[in-house]
Design a protein around this motif. Sequence first.
Motif, mmCIF file in Angstrom:
data_model
loop_
_atom_site.group_PDB
_atom_site.id
_atom_site.type_symbol
_atom_site.label_atom_id
_atom_site.label_comp_id
_atom_site.label_asym_id
_atom_site.label_seq_id
_atom_site.Cartn_x
_atom_site.Cartn_y
_atom_site.Cartn_z
ATOM 1 N N ILE A 29 -92.201 45.074 43.260
ATOM 2 C CA ILE A 29 -91.040 44.718 42.977
ATOM 3 C C ILE A 29 -90.424 44.612 41.545
ATOM 4 O O ILE A 29 -89.286 44.923 41.260
ATOM 5 C CB ILE A 29 -90.574 43.516 43.675
ATOM 6 N N SER A 30 -91.315 43.926 40.919
ATOM 7 C CA SER A 30 -90.751 43.668 39.596
ATOM 8 C C SER A 30 -90.698 44.976 38.737
ATOM 9 O O SER A 30 -89.769 45.209 37.856
ATOM 10 C CB SER A 30 -91.808 42.934 38.598
ATOM 11 N N SER A 31 -91.620 45.930 38.743
ATOM 12 C CA SER A 31 -91.708 47.200 38.164
ATOM 13 C C SER A 31 -90.300 48.028 38.466
ATOM 14 O O SER A 31 -89.590 48.848 37.788
ATOM 15 C CB SER A 31 -93.080 48.078 38.339
ATOM 16 N N PHE A 32 -90.098 48.112 39.829
ATOM 17 C CA PHE A 32 -88.978 48.763 40.558
ATOM 18 C C PHE A 32 -87.689 48.382 39.902
ATOM 19 O O PHE A 32 -86.885 48.928 39.714
ATOM 20 C CB PHE A 32 -89.052 48.779 41.941
ATOM 21 N N THR A 33 -87.733 46.920 39.943
ATOM 22 C CA THR A 33 -86.265 46.403 39.410
ATOM 23 C C THR A 33 -86.005 46.748 37.972
ATOM 24 O O THR A 33 -84.997 47.184 37.445
ATOM 25 C CB THR A 33 -86.584 44.701 39.652
ATOM 26 N N VAL A 34 -87.197 46.626 37.125
ATOM 27 C CA VAL A 34 -87.131 47.069 35.702
ATOM 28 C C VAL A 34 -86.927 48.730 35.575
ATOM 29 O O VAL A 34 -85.631 49.003 34.974
ATOM 30 C CB VAL A 34 -88.388 46.980 34.757
ATOM 31 N N GLU A 35 -87.219 49.392 36.235
ATOM 32 C CA GLU A 35 -86.973 50.821 36.463
ATOM 33 C C GLU A 35 -85.534 51.034 36.842
ATOM 34 O O GLU A 35 -84.899 52.048 36.115
ATOM 35 C CB GLU A 35 -87.919 51.572 37.008
ATOM 36 N N PHE A 36 -85.233 50.323 37.887
ATOM 37 C CA PHE A 36 -83.981 50.596 38.280
ATOM 38 C C PHE A 36 -82.707 50.246 37.400
ATOM 39 O O PHE A 36 -81.848 50.771 37.231
ATOM 40 C CB PHE A 36 -83.736 49.760 39.724
ATOM 41 N N LEU A 37 -83.071 49.030 36.813
ATOM 42 C CA LEU A 37 -81.769 48.466 35.806
ATOM 43 C C LEU A 37 -82.048 49.506 34.390
ATOM 44 O O LEU A 37 -80.877 49.805 33.965
ATOM 45 C CB LEU A 37 -82.265 47.084 35.299
ATOM 46 N N GLN A 38 -83.213 49.842 34.245
ATOM 47 C CA GLN A 38 -83.271 50.908 33.170
ATOM 48 C C GLN A 38 -82.356 52.004 33.323
ATOM 49 O O GLN A 38 -81.422 52.504 32.638
ATOM 50 C CB GLN A 38 -84.564 51.235 32.727
#
Length: 96
Positions: free
Chosen positions: A44-53
């Motif tokens: 969830i944390s990594s997906f959130t970072v990638e999505f925001l990026q």
Amino acid sequence: MPSPDHLFRQVFGNIILFVSMGFLTPLLFREISAFHEIVLVGFISSFTVEFLQFFISFIIGIYRITDIDDIISNIIESVIGFVLFHLYHDLCIKRY
């Protein structure tokens, strides 16, 4: 193309961030103590970072690559931090 120094700092920063998260999450949130839970938190944390990026680069027009490899490596880094936490817990805390 980014310089090797920039790539090194980016990769090293990701490793520090997600290994720390895997180590500190079970320490700060006692209800998150199972392997599958830390994998989910890492995802969830990594997906959130990638999505925001991706989303921010789309809005402001800066080209950034969003890649599944980043998500996978961040999950692995979270698991490494989780394993280090359990080693620390078993060696240092359970002894005393």
